[in-house]
Design a protein around this motif. Structure first.
Motif, short mmCIF file in Angstrom:
data_model
loop_
_atom_site.label_atom_id
_atom_site.label_comp_id
_atom_site.label_asym_id
_atom_site.label_seq_id
_atom_site.Cartn_x
_atom_site.Cartn_y
_atom_site.Cartn_z
N ALA A 219 0.81 -1.23 0.00
CA ALA A 219 0.00 0.00 0.00
C ALA A 219 0.83 1.27 0.00
O ALA A 219 0.34 2.33 -0.36
CB ALA A 219 -0.93 0.00 1.21
N ASP A 220 2.10 1.19 0.42
CA ASP A 220 2.93 2.38 0.58
C ASP A 220 3.51 2.87 -0.75
O ASP A 220 4.45 2.27 -1.27
CB ASP A 220 4.07 2.13 1.57
CG ASP A 220 3.57 1.87 2.98
OD1 ASP A 220 2.46 2.34 3.30
OD2 ASP A 220 4.28 1.20 3.74
N ILE A 221 2.97 3.94 -1.28
CA ILE A 221 3.52 4.57 -2.48
C ILE A 221 4.59 5.55 -2.02
O ILE A 221 4.32 6.44 -1.22
CB ILE A 221 2.42 5.30 -3.27
CG1 ILE A 221 1.37 4.30 -3.77
CG2 ILE A 221 3.04 6.07 -4.44
CD1 ILE A 221 0.17 4.94 -4.43
N VAL A 222 5.82 5.36 -2.51
CA VAL A 222 6.92 6.21 -2.07
C VAL A 222 7.30 7.26 -3.11
O VAL A 222 7.94 8.26 -2.79
CB VAL A 222 8.16 5.38 -1.67
CG1 VAL A 222 7.86 4.54 -0.44
CG2 VAL A 222 8.64 4.50 -2.81
N ILE A 223 6.91 7.04 -4.35
CA ILE A 223 7.18 8.00 -5.42
C ILE A 223 6.16 7.76 -6.53
O ILE A 223 5.68 6.64 -6.71
CB ILE A 223 8.63 7.87 -5.94
CG1 ILE A 223 8.99 9.01 -6.88
CG2 ILE A 223 8.86 6.52 -6.59
CD1 ILE A 223 10.47 9.07 -7.23
N HIS A 224 5.80 8.83 -7.23
CA HIS A 224 4.85 8.66 -8.33
C HIS A 224 5.07 9.75 -9.36
O HIS A 224 5.68 10.78 -9.10
CB HIS A 224 3.41 8.67 -7.83
CG HIS A 224 3.01 9.96 -7.18
ND1 HIS A 224 2.53 11.02 -7.90
CD2 HIS A 224 3.04 10.35 -5.89
CE1 HIS A 224 2.28 12.03 -7.07
NE2 HIS A 224 2.59 11.65 -5.84
N GLY A 225 4.59 9.47 -10.54
CA GLY A 225 4.66 10.42 -11.64
C GLY A 225 3.52 10.14 -12.59
O GLY A 225 2.65 9.31 -12.30
N PRO A 226 3.51 10.79 -13.75
CA PRO A 226 2.38 10.64 -14.67
C PRO A 226 2.24 9.24 -15.26
O PRO A 226 1.17 8.86 -15.70
CB PRO A 226 2.67 11.66 -15.77
CG PRO A 226 4.11 11.97 -15.65
CD PRO A 226 4.51 11.73 -14.23
N ASN A 227 3.32 8.44 -15.24
CA ASN A 227 3.22 7.09 -15.81
C ASN A 227 3.94 6.03 -14.98
O ASN A 227 4.33 5.00 -15.50
CB ASN A 227 3.73 7.08 -17.24
CG ASN A 227 5.15 7.60 -17.34
OD1 ASN A 227 5.75 7.97 -16.34
ND2 ASN A 227 5.69 7.63 -18.52
N TYR A 228 4.12 6.30 -13.69
CA TYR A 228 4.76 5.30 -12.84
C TYR A 228 4.36 5.48 -11.38
O TYR A 228 3.95 6.56 -10.95
CB TYR A 228 6.29 5.36 -12.96
CG TYR A 228 6.89 6.62 -12.41
CD1 TYR A 228 7.30 6.69 -11.08
CD2 TYR A 228 7.06 7.75 -13.20
CE1 TYR A 228 7.85 7.86 -10.55
CE2 TYR A 228 7.60 8.91 -12.69
CZ TYR A 228 8.00 8.95 -11.37
OH TYR A 228 8.54 10.10 -10.85
#
Length: 140
Positions: free
Chosen positions: A24-33
């Protein structure tokens, strides 16, 4: 739905199978990852939402203090059960062998790579339209 009326596994079936494995832990995100992690693993989920353009993603990991095994799951949009079913003219009466073969051919491709301890690791991944790749980094 996850299945066609005759039991073929739709792309959503495999996507859900991949997503259920993720923490569940999202540590980084961007428009396609999305980058996620749990106590033992790091994950990078990459997707190409474009309908007409390929996407190239360069991945750089620095200061790897341990060896890692990378498992790459690639969902190829063109390997959808619908594309294979179309080769059989969307027949409503597929036999069990056809259903099993199409489901087998529709599964995500899986590759492995071992990464030694190093200052910098680099890889590049190209995704066709609607392709999805999950990279799972496990300490080895």
């Amino acid at each position: 739905g996850l299945l066609t009326p005759n039991g073929l596994r739709k792309p959503l079936y495999y996507l859900l199978e991949i997503l259920e494995k993720l923490p569940a832990d999202i540590v980084i995100h961007g428009p396609n990852y999305l980058g996620l992690q749990d106590a033992d693993n790091k994950y990078l989920l990459i997707f190409n939402p474009e309908k007409d353009e390929n996407l190239t993603v360069d991945i750089i990991a620095r200061n790897l203090s341990s060896e890692y095994k990378v498992t790459k799951y690639r969902m190829i949009a063109s390997n959808s059960c619908l594309n294979f079913w179309a080769q059989l003219n969307f027949s409503s009466s597929l036999d069990i062998e056809d259903i099993e073969n199409i489901n087998y051919m529709s599964k995500p491709d899986i590759e492995f790579e071992l990464i030694p301890v190093m200052q910098q690791y680099y890889t590049s991944t190209e995704l066709a339209p609607y392709d999805i790749v999950l990279l799972k980094f496990t300490k080895y």
